[in-house]
Design an enzyme around this catalytic site. Sequence first.
Site, short mmCIF file in Angstrom:
data_model
loop_
_atom_site.label_atom_id
_atom_site.label_comp_id
_atom_site.label_asym_id
_atom_site.label_seq_id
_atom_site.Cartn_x
_atom_site.Cartn_y
_atom_site.Cartn_z
N PHE A 281 0.84 -1.20 0.00
CA PHE A 281 0.00 0.00 0.00
C PHE A 281 0.87 1.26 0.00
O PHE A 281 0.50 2.27 0.58
CB PHE A 281 -0.94 -0.02 1.21
CG PHE A 281 -1.84 -1.22 1.23
CD1 PHE A 281 -2.97 -1.28 0.42
CD2 PHE A 281 -1.55 -2.32 2.03
CE1 PHE A 281 -3.80 -2.40 0.42
CE2 PHE A 281 -2.37 -3.45 2.03
CZ PHE A 281 -3.49 -3.49 1.23
N ALA B 41 -9.42 18.28 -5.14
CA ALA B 41 -9.92 18.30 -6.51
C ALA B 41 -8.78 18.72 -7.44
O ALA B 41 -7.86 19.42 -7.04
CB ALA B 41 -11.07 19.28 -6.63
N CYS C 72 -0.85 3.17 -10.75
CA CYS C 72 -1.75 2.31 -9.98
C CYS C 72 -3.24 2.56 -10.22
O CYS C 72 -3.95 1.68 -10.71
CB CYS C 72 -1.44 2.45 -8.50
SG CYS C 72 0.31 2.22 -8.16
N ASN D 281 -7.47 0.66 -3.56
CA ASN D 281 -7.06 1.64 -4.58
C ASN D 281 -8.25 2.22 -5.32
O ASN D 281 -8.32 3.41 -5.58
CB ASN D 281 -6.11 0.97 -5.59
CG ASN D 281 -4.66 1.17 -5.20
OD1 ASN D 281 -4.36 1.65 -4.12
ND2 ASN D 281 -3.75 0.79 -6.08
N LYS E 223 2.37 13.30 -10.09
CA LYS E 223 2.16 13.95 -8.79
C LYS E 223 3.52 14.46 -8.32
O LYS E 223 4.55 14.09 -8.91
CB LYS E 223 1.55 12.98 -7.78
CG LYS E 223 2.47 11.85 -7.34
CD LYS E 223 1.84 11.09 -6.19
CE LYS E 223 2.82 10.11 -5.59
NZ LYS E 223 2.29 9.36 -4.48
N LYS F 81 -6.54 -5.17 -1.92
CA LYS F 81 -5.68 -4.25 -2.68
C LYS F 81 -6.49 -3.47 -3.73
O LYS F 81 -6.45 -2.24 -3.79
CB LYS F 81 -4.56 -5.04 -3.35
CG LYS F 81 -3.73 -4.27 -4.33
CD LYS F 81 -2.92 -3.19 -3.65
CE LYS F 81 -2.29 -2.28 -4.69
NZ LYS F 81 -1.46 -1.27 -4.12
#
Length: 435
Positions: free
Chosen positions: A151, A251, A259, A207, A319, A203
Amino acid sequence: MKIAVAGTGYVGLVTGVCLASKGHEVTCVDVDENKVKIMKNGDSPIYEPGLSELMKEHKNNLVFTTDYEEAYREAEVIFIGVGTPEKQDGSANLSYVFEVAKQIAQTVQRDCVVVIKSTVPIGTNDKIESYIRDKQKNKDVCIYVASNPEFLSQGTAVKDTLCASRIVIGVEEVFPGEVLKKVYEKFDVPKLIVKRRSAEMIKYASNDFLALKISYINEIANLCEIVGANIEEVTEGMGYDARIGHRFLNAGIGYGGSCFPKDTKALNWLANFNDNEIRTIRAAIEVNENQKFKLIKKTKKYYDDFLFLNVAVLGCTFKPGTDDLREAVSLVNVPLLLEDGANVRIWDPVGMENFKKKYPNKIQYCNSIEEAITDADICLILTEWEEIKNFDLRKYEKLMKKPIVLDGRNCYQLEEVKKTNITYDSIGRYTVNPQ
Ligand code: UGA
């Protein structure tokens, strides 16, 4: 314990290094000789905060090799952390997992537990166990298969592993469960022993729930823009309800990475394959696909076409905290800008080298935010890097040809932007200084 780890991507390498840090003797195996060479020199082939330091600190417990026979032969536990990329139809490609399973079956010389860390469709652990037992060369040893999904998030992978929210262990017998409890003895976190299929489902369900949460809040944000509400005030108010929580309610222009996109599609595929439907997840996927184009659509509010338009793109990774571009919104937005004739300048603190591999020409790669925005007609913020969040807003005003900033990650406080003349259009909030 003597542990082998197959695959040195995010999952495999971080797992191997963290296990070594707890005193296990770990051998990490990869087919890529170049990568193994880098790791042998004590460096990490991936950008992940804290990983290189931990590798150096525990180098005496860590071996890196391409020689799988040597690694698997006498291992007590073998982790499989190889990739399960998405196939054209949305299902997971398990060929790498089965390749490792085959190597294990041919080499293992003692009883051992094979642990599947890779994200695999429900029922895969059963298949791997039958496959290994069928192909097993030395029939005197007993090989068990256990599911142990990870995770960890990229950018916080080491912390997420050492201080995990939980360790899920999926087994069908007592013995492999006991072995894994011993492996994780020094990890002071909740441990959950469940059936293998449940572990596999935990899992995907986790997600996909997070992906659903993001798509949900993105739709609420889109509606906020229409009805004049502010998404940040809305999520703050929602998050105080402990059943909802504040996290994963940011947002933006959609989720990316290796993933969520893959795992949502895989669960949707699995449902369809079993003559079932998982409508919530299908909706989350659809919403996310549309959300990726949000800034391009907003750009059209300011310019009819992009021909010769100087566009500054800030951030290209999926990200902050990673150089990974997989399923990054930039990979959808930048080609559209280029196709329509825009001059694109990009700045990203770590992602540009990878972007350059895909787009070596046509784009101007910049060494600073200032360089990227100078003379720009519009600026698109795609990743919320700290450098962007802390950037002096007055510089947009000063350096851009027209200070129009479209922020796909809500990096700035509206009150701060109001002190400037920037036209600032973000997600789920009113536009400051609209034109
Ligand atoms: C995700 C999960 O968070 C991990 O728990 C999981 O172990 C991992 O996938 C995996 O399966 O290996 P990761 O893909 O590294 O981790 O990144 P996240 O931090 O979850 O972000 C995924 C995407 O969602 C990013 O594009 C991010 O910008 C977006 N996001 C995240 C939002 O748009 N809003 C949010 O509030 C949070």
